[in-house]
Design an enzyme around this catalytic site. Structure first.
Site, short mmCIF file in Angstrom:
data_model
loop_
_atom_site.label_atom_id
_atom_site.label_comp_id
_atom_site.label_asym_id
_atom_site.label_seq_id
_atom_site.Cartn_x
_atom_site.Cartn_y
_atom_site.Cartn_z
N ASP A 96 -6.73 -2.82 -7.47
CA ASP A 96 -7.46 -3.49 -6.23
C ASP A 96 -7.79 -4.88 -6.35
OD1 ASP A 96 -8.77 -2.57 -3.62
OD2 ASP A 96 -10.22 -3.66 -4.63
N ARG B 177 -6.38 11.57 -6.00
CA ARG B 177 -7.60 10.79 -5.57
C ARG B 177 -8.65 12.01 -5.35
NH1 ARG B 177 -11.80 9.27 -4.00
NH2 ARG B 177 -12.23 7.67 -2.53
N ARG C 289 -3.48 6.80 0.62
CA ARG C 289 -3.88 8.13 0.98
C ARG C 289 -3.25 8.74 2.17
NH1 ARG C 289 -8.44 4.62 2.84
NH2 ARG C 289 -8.99 5.07 5.00
N ARG D 7 0.80 -1.17 -0.06
CA ARG D 7 0.10 -0.02 0.08
C ARG D 7 0.96 1.27 -0.01
NH1 ARG D 7 -3.52 -0.53 4.76
NH2 ARG D 7 -4.30 -2.71 3.91
N TYR E 260 -14.70 -12.83 -0.27
CA TYR E 260 -15.44 -11.55 -0.61
C TYR E 260 -16.88 -11.96 -1.22
CZ TYR E 260 -12.03 -7.95 0.65
OH TYR E 260 -11.32 -6.90 1.49
#
Length: 348
Positions: A79, A43, A34, A30, A156
């Protein structure tokens, strides 16, 4: 050919092959995220999923993170879950909740709704981003592709999002092994092609993430997961090295080794030296600083990084990383400091 030789001779790829390096290579899961103001500048102009699906923007944040941090590898900004959409699942990223699947495979009778991806070009935005990144990335910096492992994607798809106990997933595993096998085989078949396409587009190695497999007992992992992860690795590693990453349960490491890969990613719940002893000397090891250590004052962070490096013992084949991803409120200066610390203390 010269450019290819540059990244094959990079310290990261040398470590993958367990060859001597001038200093321990580091990249960070990662690393484009952010916590970086450069990432947020991009973003804030779009949604997360549109950022993933716009090759020029995905390339920009990937390249910027590598340059700003000074890490030894770039990882494709993407992702785990968009591969589920062309397989028939209705995926949405909900603010404050994360990914939500509106038509989950709530019971085994729904498994047949999951289809093979007829044309992988529906994910061309991923491969286009790889091409753009590779074109602009320094020749001596490898690019990593990635995908979720079959179990994590299945969880998921069944749970419809995150879960605390994976009840529905385990219920299908236990009660309908035929449906479970069909589901896992379908993921493996599509993931092999997906990762091969990333490699063809310009990735030098790929990481497979089993982010949720830690919820399993060793017996369940061996029976319900390991055969499928092993088939995925076997279908990809002839094309490029595979980093096999599993988090949450060090008891699974002996079984993780059996599923294959050139590099094994470790979380922080086990001493790196102990894990390497279990894995054996014939593989490289990646990890394994606790991500929360980045909140420590720099002198403490330095000691924590040194502890990981000491556990690696200067052996060939260590790639420094966190045991999982950077937290979103992290001070970027601490991440930059970690990279400098590892390059300093890991020098040969």
């Amino acid at each position: 050919m010269a450019e290819n030789a540059s990244y094959q001779n990079s310290r990261f790829m040398k470590a993958v092959r367990r060859e001597p390096v001038d200093t321990t290579p580091i990249w960070i899961m990662r690393q484009a995220g952010r916590y970086l103001p450069e990432y947020m500048a991009v973003r804030n102009k779009t949604t997360f999923i549109d950022l993933c699906k716009t090759p020029s923007l995905a390339a920009e944040v990937t390249l910027t993170a590598q340059r700003v941090l000074g890490v030894d590898a770039a990882i494709l900004f993407a992702d785990l879950l968009p591969i589920l959409e062309p397989m028939g699942l209705d995926l949405e990223y909900v603010k404050g909740e994360g990914p939500v699947i509106h038509n989950p495979l709530a019971d085994s009778s729904h498994v047949d709704r999951l289809t093979d991806i007829a044309d992988m070009n529906c994910l061309e935005f991923v491969f286009d981003a790889v091409k753009l990144i590779r074109a602009d990335l320094p020749a001596d910096i490898p690019l990593l592709g990635f995908a979720g492992c079959p179990f994590t994607l299945a969880s998921y798809a069944i749970e419809g999002g995150s879960s605390k106990n994976y009840r529905r997933t385990k219920q299908m595993m236990y009660n309908d092994p035929g449906a479970w096998k069909a589901l896992m085989d379908r993921f493996v078949d599509n993931l092999i092609v997906y990762l091969q396409r990333q490699i063809e587009a310009g990735c030098q190695a790929v990481q497979i993430f089993d982010s949720w497999a830690g919820c399993l007992s060793p017996e369940d992992y061996q029976q319900y997961v390991a055969p499928y992860t092993a088939r995925l690795v076997a279908g990809v590693q002839e094309h490029a090295p595979v980093i096999n990453f599993l988090t949450g349960n060090p008891a699974l490491i002996p079984l993780q080794k059996q599923t294959g890969g050139q590099v094994f990613g470790l979380d922080w719940r086990i001493n790196l030296a102990d894990a390497w002893e279990i894995l054996g000397p014939d593989v490289a090891v990646q990890g394994n600083l606790d991500p929360i250590a980045l909140y420590a004052d720099i002198p403490v962070l330095r000691e924590k990084a040194k502890s990981v490096l000491d556990a690696a013992g200067g052996r060939n084949g260590h790639i420094f990383n966190l045991g999982h991803g950077v937290m979103p409120d992290m001070n970027p200066d601490n991440v930059k400091a970690l990279v400098e610390i590892v390059h300093e203390l890991g020098s040969r």
